[in-house]
Structure formats: C-alpha cells, structure tokens
Design a protein around this motif. Sequence first.
Motif, PDB file in Angstrom:
ATOM      1  N   UNK A   1      -5.736  -0.215  15.659  1.00  0.00           N
ATOM      2  CA  UNK A   1      -6.649  -1.286  15.279  1.00  0.00           C
ATOM      3  C   UNK A   1      -7.568  -0.950  14.131  1.00  0.00           C
ATOM      4  N   UNK A   2      -7.406   0.235  13.511  1.00  0.00           N
ATOM      5  CA  UNK A   2      -8.193   0.580  12.328  1.00  0.00           C
ATOM      6  C   UNK A   2      -7.719  -0.262  11.140  1.00  0.00           C
ATOM      7  N   UNK A   3      -8.647  -0.676  10.306  1.00  0.00           N
ATOM      8  CA  UNK A   3      -8.322  -1.519   9.143  1.00  0.00           C
ATOM      9  C   UNK A   3      -8.826  -0.831   7.878  1.00  0.00           C
ATOM     10  N   UNK A   4      -8.018  -0.883   6.820  1.00  0.00           N
ATOM     11  CA  UNK A   4      -8.318  -0.117   5.614  1.00  0.00           C
ATOM     12  C   UNK A   4      -7.982  -0.921   4.367  1.00  0.00           C
ATOM     13  N   UNK A   5      -8.923  -0.992   3.425  1.00  0.00           N
ATOM     14  CA  UNK A   5      -8.653  -1.492   2.081  1.00  0.00           C
ATOM     15  C   UNK A   5      -9.131  -0.428   1.096  1.00  0.00           C
ATOM     16  N   UNK A   6      -8.327  -0.199   0.076  1.00  0.00           N
ATOM     17  CA  UNK A   6      -8.538   0.942  -0.816  1.00  0.00           C
ATOM     18  C   UNK A   6      -8.285   0.534  -2.251  1.00  0.00           C
ATOM     19  N   UNK A   7      -9.167   0.962  -3.133  1.00  0.00           N
ATOM     20  CA  UNK A   7      -9.005   0.737  -4.560  1.00  0.00           C
ATOM     21  C   UNK A   7      -9.219   2.063  -5.259  1.00  0.00           C
TER      22      UNK A   7
ATOM     23  N   UNK B   1       3.441  -2.379  -0.363  1.00  0.00           N
ATOM     24  CA  UNK B   1       2.469  -2.482   0.716  1.00  0.00           C
ATOM     25  C   UNK B   1       1.602  -3.715   0.475  1.00  0.00           C
ATOM     26  N   UNK B   2       1.029  -4.203   1.541  1.00  0.00           N
ATOM     27  CA  UNK B   2       0.107  -5.328   1.465  1.00  0.00           C
ATOM     28  C   UNK B   2      -1.178  -4.918   2.168  1.00  0.00           C
ATOM     29  N   UNK B   3      -2.280  -4.948   1.437  1.00  0.00           N
ATOM     30  CA  UNK B   3      -3.578  -4.662   2.041  1.00  0.00           C
ATOM     31  C   UNK B   3      -4.216  -5.967   2.527  1.00  0.00           C
ATOM     32  N   UNK B   4      -5.083  -5.854   3.558  1.00  0.00           N
ATOM     33  CA  UNK B   4      -5.532  -4.672   4.280  1.00  0.00           C
ATOM     34  C   UNK B   4      -4.422  -4.063   5.146  1.00  0.00           C
ATOM     35  N   UNK B   5      -4.467  -2.728   5.293  1.00  0.00           N
ATOM     36  CA  UNK B   5      -3.572  -2.040   6.207  1.00  0.00           C
ATOM     37  C   UNK B   5      -4.228  -1.963   7.583  1.00  0.00           C
TER      38      UNK B   5
ATOM     39  N   UNK C   1      -1.447   4.597   1.976  1.00  0.00           N
ATOM     40  CA  UNK C   1      -0.923   4.841   3.321  1.00  0.00           C
ATOM     41  C   UNK C   1      -1.249   6.249   3.797  1.00  0.00           C
ATOM     42  N   UNK C   2      -1.132   7.228   2.899  1.00  0.00           N
ATOM     43  CA  UNK C   2      -1.418   8.616   3.284  1.00  0.00           C
ATOM     44  C   UNK C   2      -2.893   8.777   3.639  1.00  0.00           C
ATOM     45  N   UNK C   3      -3.765   8.155   2.856  1.00  0.00           N
ATOM     46  CA  UNK C   3      -5.194   8.264   3.127  1.00  0.00           C
ATOM     47  C   UNK C   3      -5.551   7.590   4.447  1.00  0.00           C
TER      48      UNK C   3
ATOM     49  N   UNK D   1      -7.942  -7.455   0.530  1.00  0.00           N
ATOM     50  CA  UNK D   1      -7.369  -6.400  -0.285  1.00  0.00           C
ATOM     51  C   UNK D   1      -6.362  -6.940  -1.278  1.00  0.00           C
ATOM     52  N   UNK D   2      -6.530  -6.626  -2.543  1.00  0.00           N
ATOM     53  CA  UNK D   2      -5.582  -6.997  -3.594  1.00  0.00           C
ATOM     54  C   UNK D   2      -4.968  -5.713  -4.140  1.00  0.00           C
ATOM     55  N   UNK D   3      -3.650  -5.673  -4.218  1.00  0.00           N
ATOM     56  CA  UNK D   3      -2.962  -4.427  -4.559  1.00  0.00           C
ATOM     57  C   UNK D   3      -2.148  -4.573  -5.831  1.00  0.00           C
ATOM     58  N   UNK D   4      -2.469  -3.759  -6.812  1.00  0.00           N
ATOM     59  CA  UNK D   4      -1.623  -3.566  -7.989  1.00  0.00           C
ATOM     60  C   UNK D   4      -0.909  -2.244  -7.745  1.00  0.00           C
ATOM     61  N   UNK D   5       0.320  -2.296  -7.295  1.00  0.00           N
ATOM     62  CA  UNK D   5       0.971  -1.097  -6.784  1.00  0.00           C
ATOM     63  C   UNK D   5       1.543  -0.255  -7.909  1.00  0.00           C
ATOM     64  N   UNK D   6       1.075   0.995  -7.969  1.00  0.00           N
ATOM     65  CA  UNK D   6       1.517   1.924  -8.997  1.00  0.00           C
ATOM     66  C   UNK D   6       2.129   3.186  -8.405  1.00  0.00           C
TER      67      UNK D   6
END
Length: 692
Positions: A148-154, A139-143, A171-173, A128-133
């Motif tokens: 034990x759930x893992x999440x990457x989001x774009x 935050x640092x992805x993956x979350x 984080x909310x999602x 996960x690469x994050x351009x935080x807006x």
Amino acid sequence: MCGIALIISGTCIDLSSLLLDSVPSASSTSIDDQLVFSIDDLKAALGRRGPDSLGSKKVFLYSKTSSSIEEREIVSFTGGEEAKERDESCSQRVEEKNDCCFDTHGQTREVENGFSMSNVVAELHFIGATLQLRGINPIVQPLMDTYGNIFVYNGEIFGGINIDSDSNDTEILMQALGNCCSCNSHLHTRTSYCLEKGKSSVPEVLSTIKGPWAVIYWQESSRTLWFGRDAFGRRSLLVHWPTLEDHRFLLSSLSPFSSTEESSGFEAENEINNHNFWEELTCGIYSISFDAPKLDGCLVGKVRKHEWTNSMLKELIVWERTSVEPKPEDLYSSHGKTLMEQHDVHSACSNILPSKSGPIQASISGMAETVLFALRESVMRRTSLHRIFKAVTCDIRQEVLTPVAVLFSGGLDSMILSALLDECLDPSYEIDLLNVSFDGQSAPDRISAKAGVMELRRIAPLRRWKLVEIDADLSTLDLETKHVMSLINPANTYMDLNIGIALWLAARGSGWVYEGNNNNFDKDLQCNERVKYKSKARIVLVGSGADEQCAGYGRHKTKYRKGSWLGLHEEMKLDMQRIWKRNLGRDDRCIADNGKEARFPFLDEDVIRTLLDIPLWEIANLDQPSGIGDKKILREVARLLGLYEAAVLPKRAIQFGSRIARESNRKNFGSNRAANQASAGSAVIQLPSNLT
C-alpha cells in the motif's frame, strides 16, 4: 522524470517545528473544497509537458468511531484514477446501505465498525507524470506496492544506489524505500535512528542518491508522508503551506494556471503571486506523520525536517574549501603557469587549431586534468546509452538519432559540455546545439555559437553537429510571456522572466538549421539551405553551476577586490547555497515544460567535490583580466580538450548574450537607460496593459 504533485485536504498541518515566518491557526478544510488550484489544474499543467504517462491515486484517511481518544486510530484505503467511477458508486451505496468501501488495493470490502464515507477525515491525492528515459518496460506513476505504499518520483539516480542498465530507477528506489523501517522512532529526533534491526530509514536511503531528485512517498505502515528534493535543488518542488486563504497542503513540480484565471487572466495570477501562494521548497527531507484524530474529529499532521545522513553530502552542503588564502609563493607559481599557458594559446591560435589526434603540447596543471576527468564522468553518467532513446526522422533522407542536446551559447561552459558529449556519445548520433537570439544573426550569443560550431567541427569532424538557430521577437510573444510567468513563479523579477523566456524557447528547440556540407559551414553559408527544424532530443545539458563554483560572475571580482580571497570564497559559497532558490527550480520548470529533461553536469556531486579540493587561487585568479583569470580552471580544461578559442571567451549571461534583456528594457521601460535607472534586473514585474 517529468513532474509530480500532491494535494492534502481535510487535515490540520502542524508547522511549528519548521520555524516559518508565519504559521496559520490550526484548522482544516473539507476534502470537497476547491480553492485557488484544483486537481484538474495540476493535471493539465503536468500533461502539457508531454509525458509518456500521467496517473493519479488517492489515499483516504478515516477514523474508527470511539468516544475515547485513546481508542481512536487512523485507517486508510487507496483508489486510483481508474477507479473514479467506482469511488462515486461506492460512496452512493455507503450512504444508502452503509456496507462497502475500498481497501488499500482498490477492492471492495465490508465496512468495519460502522464505517461510512462520512467517517473520511482526509484525502491525499497523488499525481505523477512520467517522461521515461530509463528501463525497458514502461511505467505509470504513481507506483503502489503490495504493502500500500505510494510513490511519485521526478529525478535521476546516477550513483549511490545500484541501477542495472535495463532497470528503471523509479522502481528500484521504491523497492529500497519499501524495505525501510516503519518504527517512526526517527520522527521524534533530528537524526535517523531505527529500532527495526537491519533496516534503513527513509532519510538514509534518500541521502545515498547521487543525482537530481524530488520525491513524494506515502509509507502505509506508519501513516507517514515523506517528501523532499535533493541537496542542491536540481529538480523543482514547490510547496504551499496551509494558510487562512487555502488550508490545503500542496506540493507540485510547477505552478499551474488556476481555473479561476480563465476570465481574469494575469490579474488572478498576480493576486496569487502577491499572496505568495507558492514557494520553493527548501532542499531537504521532510515527513508528515498523522496521529489519531482528536475528539473534535480533526486529524493533525506534524511536519518535521530531517538531517542528511551521508557525511560526504553534508560536506558538500557546507561548501568549505581547505585552501582559500594563498601564500606568496603559491601566487608566484600560479602566475608563472598562467603566463606559459597564455603563450601556448597564442602559439596555437597563430596556426590552424589542432585536432584531437595531434594537440599542441601545453603546460596544463594536473588539477585541470582531475577536473576534466570528473566532468567527463559526469557527462557520461548523464548520457549513458541504456536510457530509452526514440528514433526520430530529422529529414527526408534518413532516420537518425538525436538523443541529447546542449543549451549552447558558444561560450566556455557550453563548449566544454559539447566537446565532452562528443566523447561520450556514439558517433552515429547527431548533437543539437540550441541557440536562442532576440537580435537575429547579430546577437553576441549567435556570433559566438557559430564560431563555437566551427571549433567543435575542427576537433570532432566526424560528428554531425546541428546548430539550431532559434530566432525570437519579444514583441510577438505576449501569450508565451504569460505562460512563462506561470513557470517561473514564485520568482517574479524581470531578470527571472527574461532568463525563463530564453530557456523556454531554447528547450522547445523550434528553429532553423543549415543543411549542406557539414564542414563548409564556416566558409560559405550561401551554399547551405536554411530549413525549419525542431529538436527531438529529450535530454538537454545545461552549464548551470560553472560560474558559481569557478568565480564567473562580475560580483565575484567585486568581492575579491573588497574582501580579498576570503571575501571571494564567502560570495561563492553563498551562490552555491542559494542556487536552488535563485536558479535551478526556475530553470528546471522552464525546460521541463517542453517535455525535456535538464541535466547539470557541473553540479554532479563528484565534480563539486573535485572543485572544492582545489585551492581557490587555482580555481580563479581575479587579478587577471576577464577571459583569463575568471574560471581559470575551466579555461585550462578547455585547452586540454583543444578548445583554444573558447578558452579565452569572457563570461556572458544568457539574457545579455541573446539580447532579450535589451529588448525587455525597451518594451517595459522605454530604453536601456531608463531600465538601468530603475534597476530593471531586480525589479518586480509590472504587467503591461495588453496582457491584463
């Protein structure tokens, strides 16, 4: 946003439910095999985008030893990139002492039931690469959550799920997904059905999002991988389905350069293209559920595609308009209104154009006002001030903020977006207007851009507009061309490449601006100094979707003449239903490569709904000349904004307005005439000898 990726090794992927053209035989590859693309290739490509953070995590799946398939089960443990050395050390100790491994939280624990590293069946590697807006905390992805759930989001959430002004949507999602059911009953049906009372399913949560997104989510409790992209494909997500040449399953926001290309350059890249290594993932929500390993040790993951659960979203995907074919009285009323509007435009343009404070009264339909309201809300959602904007020094005199830029040709769509951005953005912020030209000051888009800035300064004189003139010479862009070739992949035509290069250069924002009297820009350029400038805006507004929804292409007029209103509607519907494959994935990759986020206000769900509710003959009247009947409704919106000159500009695609198409034709075919004879726009790229 920025980019996400996943590589799954060591499994057999069952694609039978997807009805793909070709499905490889069931087989798996070792988790140690590295074929065309490696983890490092993907990380390097995502890191080039200039993210604020870049991270990775691994999920290892292994089976408990048993001679009976009924008694076999999958167990997983997780480790992050920061635990790489510990992983290697642990592996060595397991081989020597058979006494440790990592649990789902990356901690060492005793081996259960004789587990050793040789029991590992599969590896899932998340990047996960994050351009935080958004949000006040980095935050640092993956979350990874406590389960034990893992999440990457774009992506971006602009509605459907409530996001507080100081919260991060990723984080909310993840919290919402973490509360989803894990009963897996929905995995066996096309529709979502949950046995766990009061809980939503993953497809239900993703279907509620308004905005662009691509996701990869590991649901630990059900051993299920979820992935997908929004219904219109506004965020890129490429997929490599397992093949005989590379049995791994890959997802990525972009196609990276392979490490195998370092010596052979374009030849290796072309080899990949010829074998269709990547394809655009069809819009939708997918899952891969992992069953217990078979007696031969093969772990099978079955891929399923799920239906959207949001009824309004389903209507937008179908893209049906209630009023397509007008009655004679409808056309008479519409034509009379158009004549009145033309008279008002001529009256307005005969004098000094009015400012917002005193617009000339014109007969504008209530439908245009409805569209204007929807577009204004769309731009507002995409430029809200609770995003993180970093101050940048634009010159030596003062520090100013330039959080948002516009991909700017001076044409109808970019002028509307610029005027609306002025209304939505704090007056203290500058706005960068990014304009690319391959013919200096003579390119049509450069000429219209300068005229457009003058008109914007008349309606918004207090705003500091910066026209960023990005001058390019195609003959000197060999290395850049090679790079953009990788970005547009799997697209492979000269038209895709020309558009990709123009977008990539524009988003990079390196050009020239005139420093001097803001209001004298149009009178005496010699009084202003042209200085080098690089836009620091991290958000770029793009006009994609306007032509598809409002009949802006020449082929729309052709279809109308051949098939009347119904033929026009079907062509526009086709454009909207394939925009994810023809345009948006490519454009997103080219813009994001510069550490920028493309946002598409015309493709907001509410804007699409609003335009579909308007009769087709009010959207466009293609019996009228170009610049009047095409995109008729948007021309009315422009007049409402006081953009009288922009309201009559004809459509001009970026590859023609910037003149990159002309230069490309000369470079690759010798002349425009030869290029036309070869149908250069749709021709597959043939690499010039100096690039191989």
